[in-house]
Design a protein around this motif. Sequence first.
Motif, mmCIF file in Angstrom:
data_model
loop_
_atom_site.group_PDB
_atom_site.id
_atom_site.type_symbol
_atom_site.label_atom_id
_atom_site.label_comp_id
_atom_site.label_asym_id
_atom_site.label_seq_id
_atom_site.Cartn_x
_atom_site.Cartn_y
_atom_site.Cartn_z
ATOM 1 N N ALA A 57 0.832 -1.208 0.000
ATOM 2 C CA ALA A 57 0.000 0.000 0.000
ATOM 3 C C ALA A 57 0.865 1.255 0.000
ATOM 4 N N GLU A 58 1.910 1.261 0.804
ATOM 5 C CA GLU A 58 2.818 2.408 0.865
ATOM 6 C C GLU A 58 3.518 2.624 -0.479
ATOM 7 N N TYR A 59 4.006 1.530 -1.067
ATOM 8 C CA TYR A 59 4.672 1.620 -2.368
ATOM 9 C C TYR A 59 3.704 2.157 -3.424
ATOM 10 N N GLU A 60 2.501 1.624 -3.445
ATOM 11 C CA GLU A 60 1.526 2.060 -4.437
ATOM 12 C C GLU A 60 1.199 3.541 -4.289
ATOM 13 N N GLN A 61 1.012 3.992 -3.050
ATOM 14 C CA GLN A 61 0.705 5.403 -2.811
ATOM 15 C C GLN A 61 1.863 6.291 -3.267
ATOM 16 N N ARG A 62 3.064 5.958 -2.870
ATOM 17 C CA ARG A 62 4.225 6.795 -3.213
ATOM 18 C C ARG A 62 4.526 6.772 -4.708
ATOM 19 N N SER A 63 4.426 5.622 -5.339
ATOM 20 C CA SER A 63 4.722 5.563 -6.776
ATOM 21 C C SER A 63 3.657 6.302 -7.581
ATOM 22 N N ASN A 64 2.404 6.256 -7.132
ATOM 23 C CA ASN A 64 1.352 7.015 -7.807
ATOM 24 C C ASN A 64 1.554 8.516 -7.633
ATOM 25 N N GLU A 65 1.940 8.937 -6.427
ATOM 26 C CA GLU A 65 2.206 10.357 -6.192
ATOM 27 C C GLU A 65 3.377 10.839 -7.051
ATOM 28 N N GLN A 66 4.419 10.020 -7.128
ATOM 29 C CA GLN A 66 5.581 10.384 -7.940
ATOM 30 C C GLN A 66 5.200 10.478 -9.419
ATOM 31 N N ALA A 67 4.456 9.509 -9.920
ATOM 32 C CA ALA A 67 4.030 9.531 -11.320
ATOM 33 C C ALA A 67 3.137 10.735 -11.603
ATOM 34 N N ASP A 68 2.232 11.047 -10.673
ATOM 35 C CA ASP A 68 1.368 12.216 -10.844
ATOM 36 C C ASP A 68 2.203 13.498 -10.927
ATOM 37 N N GLY A 69 3.235 13.601 -10.095
ATOM 38 C CA GLY A 69 4.114 14.768 -10.131
ATOM 39 C C GLY A 69 4.884 14.868 -11.435
#
Length: 145
Positions: A57-69
């Motif tokens: 869950a943590e990985y998914e949240q952070r990777s999605n935030e990074q991709a969005d940025g």
Amino acid sequence: MFKHILIPTDGSPLSTQALEKALDFARESNAKVTVLAVIEPLQVFTVYPVGMDIAYAEYEQRSNEQADGILADAKAVAAQRDLECEAVKIQNVDPAGCIVKTAEKHGCDAIVMASHGRSGFKAFMLGSVTMKVLAGSKIPVLVYR
């Protein structure tokens, strides 16, 4: 020349340089642009899976935030060049295959991407996303080095 260019990016410095050059090229060619961020899912093999759901869950949240940025930055750079830019984010275990399929799905007639230039053992064992795109694409692939 080209009418629709796919620009895959991972936000690295070389990839960002390639994005800027590709956007300049698209502007000169009067082409549409689609920018793609591929998120590779976390793959962990363990004998003790306790607590892994939190890590996933943590990985998914952070990777999605990074991709969005990354995609927001790409859209801003495209806007500075008065280019219309579609941003696409996809989670996939095969980034190269995903890039080729996205180009086909969106009707792109070129892919412009960076080469990170792995060499030696890493290149042999892991291969290169760029090399796999070159091998799998039926449309021209321009590589920025």
